[in-house]
Design an enzyme around this catalytic site. Sequence first.
Site, PDB file in Angstrom:
ATOM      1  N   VAL A   1      -2.245   6.941  -2.386  1.00 45.24           N
ATOM      2  CA  VAL A   1      -3.484   6.660  -1.660  1.00 45.24           C
ATOM      3  C   VAL A   1      -4.192   5.441  -2.252  1.00 45.24           C
ATOM      4  CG1 VAL A   1      -5.385   7.800  -0.463  1.00 45.24           C
ATOM      5  CG2 VAL A   1      -3.687   9.183  -1.625  1.00 45.24           C
ATOM      6  N   ASN A   2      -3.427   4.436  -2.561  1.00 46.74           N
ATOM      7  CA  ASN A   2      -3.995   3.256  -3.183  1.00 46.74           C
ATOM      8  C   ASN A   2      -3.040   2.089  -2.996  1.00 46.74           C
ATOM      9  OD1 ASN A   2      -5.762   1.652  -4.602  1.00 46.74           O
ATOM     10  ND2 ASN A   2      -5.358   2.560  -6.601  1.00 46.74           N
TER      11      ASN A   2
ATOM     12  N   HIS B   1       0.863  -1.182   0.000  1.00 49.73           N
ATOM     13  CA  HIS B   1       0.000   0.000   0.000  1.00 49.73           C
ATOM     14  C   HIS B   1       0.898   1.229   0.000  1.00 49.73           C
ATOM     15  CE1 HIS B   1      -3.706   2.310   0.773  1.00 49.73           C
ATOM     16  NE2 HIS B   1      -2.870   3.132   1.377  1.00 49.73           N
ATOM     17  N   CYS B   2       0.719   2.072  -1.005  1.00 49.29           N
ATOM     18  CA  CYS B   2       1.585   3.240  -1.182  1.00 49.29           C
ATOM     19  C   CYS B   2       0.834   4.493  -0.738  1.00 49.29           C
ATOM     20  CB  CYS B   2       2.005   3.360  -2.649  1.00 49.29           C
ATOM     21  SG  CYS B   2       3.136   4.727  -2.977  1.00 49.29           S
ATOM     22  N   VAL B   3       1.362   5.171   0.283  1.00 49.95           N
ATOM     23  CA  VAL B   3       0.709   6.382   0.772  1.00 49.95           C
ATOM     24  C   VAL B   3       0.844   7.536  -0.217  1.00 49.95           C
ATOM     25  CG1 VAL B   3       0.987   5.762   3.201  1.00 49.95           C
ATOM     26  CG2 VAL B   3       2.804   7.025   2.046  1.00 49.95           C
TER      27      VAL B   3
END
Length: 282
Positions: free
Chosen positions: A162-163, A157-159
């Site tokens: 946001v996905n 999950h990549c901040v």
Amino acid sequence: MKINLFRLCSGLKVIGYFMILLVAAIISVSYYTVVVVTWAPKLLHGGVHSFLAFFIIVMFHILLVMLLWSYFMVVFKDPGSVPENWKPLIDEENLEAGSSLTLSENIEPKVFTSTQPSDGGERRPQVRYCSRCQNGKPPRCHHCSVCQRCVLKMDHHCVWVVNCVGARNYKFFLLFLLYTFLETTMDTLVLLPNFVDFFSDAKDHSESPGHLAVIFLTFVLNLAFALSLLCFVVMHGSLLSSNTTTVEQPINCYTDCFSAPFLARHPNYVYPNFLDTGKKPC
């Protein structure tokens, strides 16, 4: 008072929206510094300087367009969700053996277990169940505690986007890493002469303080991002060549380093996937 860590993980989405604003701010500052302040005025000088400035500005815009396209594709593209009431296909052997389970029936959690043939043959792949989604989990699918759902071939999950990065948007994530690395590297190189002259210009007051400050800030930011992105590009290139995701890498390293003696004594043993319990932390 008991703290629910999974609800805290969901709060990372809020941080992600600030990251999008940060990306927009960095792109805006870089555009202003490279195009408006540094190279656009050189278009009027004529000769080799004008040709070099034109080439740099064109390349900057090409990379910027590709960067933004891949970034928004990662942000808005569904990484791959598990269909509701997903169940694996039942092989013909089970049907011929008189299994009462049909494709139209819902598979209960207890059905999602690995099977071992009675004749000591090869063990079949484990069919898993997510207790949080109340649904089956296909191979290489993991539950994301931030998105609160299972993602097909989840990488992480990549901040920044946001996905989740999964089966359907991993290609765009790799392109985003590559174009961002090329863009930041190019910005660093074209701003290097101005950064070298920064100290003499600041001492002689030949440039406005605002221009000096924005050139210094943009050069440092792009250099830092270029170096960090180089590590990510190399890492994901290695993962791509071995058909491994980020969440699978620790388990594969553990298996490669510590499982050889055990597997020699138990050749039919299948290691459990620690990330597939549906209750892992973020």
